[in-house]
Scaffold this active site. Structure first.
Site, PDB file in Angstrom:
ATOM      1  N   HIS A 142      26.964  31.003  47.792  1.00  0.00           N
ATOM      2  CA  HIS A 142      27.892  31.581  48.774  1.00  0.00           C
ATOM      3  C   HIS A 142      28.241  33.007  48.379  1.00  0.00           C
ATOM      4  O   HIS A 142      28.682  33.258  47.265  1.00  0.00           O
ATOM      5  CB  HIS A 142      29.159  30.739  48.889  1.00  0.00           C
ATOM      6  CG  HIS A 142      28.997  29.548  49.774  1.00  0.00           C
ATOM      7  ND1 HIS A 142      30.007  29.037  50.552  1.00  0.00           N
ATOM      8  CD2 HIS A 142      27.912  28.776  50.026  1.00  0.00           C
ATOM      9  CE1 HIS A 142      29.561  28.007  51.246  1.00  0.00           C
ATOM     10  NE2 HIS A 142      28.297  27.814  50.923  1.00  0.00           N
ATOM     11  N   TYR A 185      39.595  29.304  54.250  1.00  0.00           N
ATOM     12  CA  TYR A 185      40.936  29.057  53.712  1.00  0.00           C
ATOM     13  C   TYR A 185      41.926  29.487  54.797  1.00  0.00           C
ATOM     14  O   TYR A 185      41.948  30.661  55.179  1.00  0.00           O
ATOM     15  CB  TYR A 185      41.176  29.895  52.448  1.00  0.00           C
ATOM     16  CG  TYR A 185      40.400  29.424  51.231  1.00  0.00           C
ATOM     17  CD1 TYR A 185      39.083  29.833  51.008  1.00  0.00           C
ATOM     18  CD2 TYR A 185      40.993  28.585  50.280  1.00  0.00           C
ATOM     19  CE1 TYR A 185      38.384  29.415  49.878  1.00  0.00           C
ATOM     20  CE2 TYR A 185      40.297  28.161  49.146  1.00  0.00           C
ATOM     21  CZ  TYR A 185      38.993  28.573  48.955  1.00  0.00           C
ATOM     22  OH  TYR A 185      38.305  28.160  47.844  1.00  0.00           O
ATOM     23  N   PRO A 206      44.189  23.530  43.145  1.00  0.00           N
ATOM     24  CA  PRO A 206      42.773  23.713  43.486  1.00  0.00           C
ATOM     25  C   PRO A 206      42.460  24.929  44.358  1.00  0.00           C
ATOM     26  O   PRO A 206      41.286  25.233  44.587  1.00  0.00           O
ATOM     27  CB  PRO A 206      42.424  22.419  44.241  1.00  0.00           C
ATOM     28  CG  PRO A 206      43.720  21.917  44.768  1.00  0.00           C
ATOM     29  CD  PRO A 206      44.765  22.334  43.800  1.00  0.00           C
ATOM     30  N   LYS A 252      39.290  26.793  40.441  1.00  0.00           N
ATOM     31  CA  LYS A 252      39.104  27.183  39.035  1.00  0.00           C
ATOM     32  C   LYS A 252      39.071  26.020  38.043  1.00  0.00           C
ATOM     33  O   LYS A 252      38.701  26.216  36.885  1.00  0.00           O
ATOM     34  CB  LYS A 252      40.227  28.152  38.606  1.00  0.00           C
ATOM     35  CG  LYS A 252      40.134  29.514  39.269  1.00  0.00           C
ATOM     36  CD  LYS A 252      39.014  30.339  38.666  1.00  0.00           C
ATOM     37  CE  LYS A 252      38.599  31.505  39.512  1.00  0.00           C
ATOM     38  NZ  LYS A 252      37.277  31.348  40.152  1.00  0.00           N
ATOM     39  N   TYR A 267      37.891  35.337  42.240  1.00  0.00           N
ATOM     40  CA  TYR A 267      37.267  34.148  42.836  1.00  0.00           C
ATOM     41  C   TYR A 267      35.898  33.867  42.217  1.00  0.00           C
ATOM     42  O   TYR A 267      35.573  32.708  41.938  1.00  0.00           O
ATOM     43  CB  TYR A 267      37.156  34.312  44.360  1.00  0.00           C
ATOM     44  CG  TYR A 267      36.849  33.013  45.066  1.00  0.00           C
ATOM     45  CD1 TYR A 267      37.881  32.178  45.516  1.00  0.00           C
ATOM     46  CD2 TYR A 267      35.539  32.584  45.267  1.00  0.00           C
ATOM     47  CE1 TYR A 267      37.612  30.974  46.141  1.00  0.00           C
ATOM     48  CE2 TYR A 267      35.262  31.385  45.891  1.00  0.00           C
ATOM     49  CZ  TYR A 267      36.303  30.583  46.329  1.00  0.00           C
ATOM     50  OH  TYR A 267      36.032  29.382  46.944  1.00  0.00           O
TER      51      TYR A 267
HETATM   52  C1  PHB Z   1      36.074  21.571  47.452  1.00  0.00           C
HETATM   53  O1  PHB Z   1      35.013  21.733  48.059  1.00  0.00           O
HETATM   54  O2  PHB Z   1      36.439  20.447  47.107  1.00  0.00           O
HETATM   55  C2  PHB Z   1      36.923  22.735  47.161  1.00  0.00           C
HETATM   56  C3  PHB Z   1      36.454  24.016  47.413  1.00  0.00           C
HETATM   57  C4  PHB Z   1      37.253  25.110  47.181  1.00  0.00           C
HETATM   58  C5  PHB Z   1      38.520  24.940  46.654  1.00  0.00           C
HETATM   59  C6  PHB Z   1      38.987  23.674  46.366  1.00  0.00           C
HETATM   60  C7  PHB Z   1      38.192  22.560  46.623  1.00  0.00           C
HETATM   61  O3  PHB Z   1      39.297  26.035  46.438  1.00  0.00           O
END
Ligand code: PHB
Ligand code: APR
Length: 398
Positions: A72, A201, A293, A297, A385
């Site tokens: 990505h 997000y 989450p 990280k 990130y």
């Molecule tokens: C996930 O795919 O479970 C996931 C991806 C990004 C995040 C948290 C969880 O920031």
């Protein structure tokens, strides 16, 4: 029983350490409370930093992540009903992340461990640590109805937040720092194509949402829910309806829904225990720290701890230096606190708190607007990130 490094916990941290040590000829045994199916059944995060992939490669287990993972180059931020792309690749000087589930990382590590014939003592109960402040530490446990003793040079405490390792350090020798957030994430896994080929997000007045994925045919979605929420109170239909309300019109239109194949609620917490070493016990991963989450990280920090610990043990056994051992905690904690800061900041920016109100919502939207329009601000998000530097090259095993 005797080994060089006794590892407590067969999660990603313990398994990765075991595999790296094996490539360097350092003997290790893992003691794990659960069985392997249980460990593999836990659905966790799915975004790997380049440094984590490098460690998987160094351990000889990166091939499936490279073949099946999804690279990505950007993420999308959704606020005020519109999406804005953050070009991680351009803003970080050419770095990217790999979307590849933690479950798959764990499976690859377990298979490699089995193929190498390394010992993992699953279903060990009443695990306790002894002599960690001396030179002959031991791990005691019960297995198949028998009490066993594993003697070793060092113990790696990779047994997660609820494990025994951190609890074995005398209280006076440990300082802990904690923030518990007043909400959780309700996660759903489905065999449906992801709504977007990048992660979304979303900040909305109804709360945060995240659209993620495991593959081109498997999606992972999350909704911010109150701390008291119960999984049973959320039917699949209720989940999809609420998710739609938190998406922009185009994503709402594109969203493909289907039955959930896993649904769970995770509380959000920031936690750090200092120091990460006590005598011959070294804490790594969730045993020492938890991040919410939002910044993806958790697994990456566990991996970078393991990279530092691997450096420390190889230096020790090659008798080149004790610096790795002496500086382990300090090296880890520098990176840990930076990731804690980023995860706390991104969580605070994206979620609705009890005190957010109309003013707080406007401030979040103003900050998000600044973030996507200012190259300086987006660069800061991108470099965090994709993963901050580890502070030195990870040792090759050659
Ligand atoms: C996930 O795919 O479970 C996931 C991806 C990004 C995040 C948290 C969880 O920031
Ligand atoms: N004795 C032996 N094993 C134990 C004990 C114990 N007393 N307590 C816990 N364990 C085992 C758990 O069953 C689990 O398999 O330790 C393992 C810890 O694994 P994780 O919780 O997955 O922690 P870690 O390996 O540090 O992985 C880091 O990254 O995405 C994040 O939080 C997420 O799991 C994730 C983490």
């Amino acid at each position: 029983m005797r080994t060089q490094v006794a590892i407590v916990g067969a999660g990603p941290a313990g398994l990765l350490l075991g595999q790296l040590l094996h490539t360097a000829g350092i003997d290790n045994v893992i003691v794990e409370r659960q069985n392997s199916a249980y460990v593999l059944g836990r659905i966790r995060a799915g975004v790997l930093e380049q440094t984590t992939l490098d460690l998987l490669d160094a351990a000889g287990v990166g091939h499936r992540a490279h073949a099946e993972g999804l690279p990505h180059d950007g993420i999308e931020l959704l606020f005020e009903g519109r999406r804005h792309r953050i070009d991680l690749h351009a803003l970080s000087g050419g770095k990217r992340v790999m979307v590849y589930g933690q479950t798959e990382v764990t499976r690859d590590l377990m298979e490699a461990r089995e193929a190498a014939g390394l010992l993992t003592l699953y279903e060990s109960s009443d695990v306790s640590l002894h002599g960690i402040d001396g030179t002959r530490p031991e791990v005691h446990f019960s297995r198949n109805g028998k009490r066993e003793v594993l003697q070793c040079d060092f113990i790696a405490g990779c047994d997660g937040y609820h494990g025994i390792s951190r609890q074995s350090v005398p209280e006076a020798a440990l300082r802990t720092f904690e923030r518990v957030y007043p909400f959780g994430w309700l996660g759903v896994l489905t065999d449906t194509p992801p709504v977007c080929d990048e992660l979304i997000y979303a900040n909305t007045p109804r709360g945060f949402a995240l659209c993620s994925m495991r593959s081109k045919t498997r999606s992972r979605y999350y909704l911010q829910v109150p701390s008291e929420a119960k999984v049973d109170d959320w039917s699949d239909d209720a989940f999809w309806s609420e998710l739609r309300l938190r998406l922009d019109p185009e994503a709402r239109e594109r969203l493909v829904t289907g039955p959930s194949i896993e649904k769970s609620i995770a509380p959000l917490r920031s936690f750090v225990a200092e120091p990460m070493r006590f005598g011959r016990l070294f804490l790594a991963g969730d045993a020492a720290h938890i991040v919410p989450p939002t910044g993806a990280k958790g697994l990456n920090l566990a991996a970078s701890d393991v990279g530092f610990l691997f450096d420390a043990f190889t230096d020790h056994y090659r008798e080149t230096s004790a610096a790795g051992i002496d500086h382990y905690s300090q090296r880890c904690l520098k990176r840990v606190w930076r990731a804690e800061r980023f995860s706390w900041w991104f969580t605070s920016l994206m979620h609705r708190f009890p005190e957010t109100g109309a003013f707080g919502q406007k401030i979040q939207e103003a900050e998000l607007g600044y973030l996507v329009e200012s190259r300086a601000a987006s660069t800061s998000l991108a470099e965090n990130y994709v993963g901050l530097p580890t502070g030195g090259p990870v040792r090759s095993t050659g």
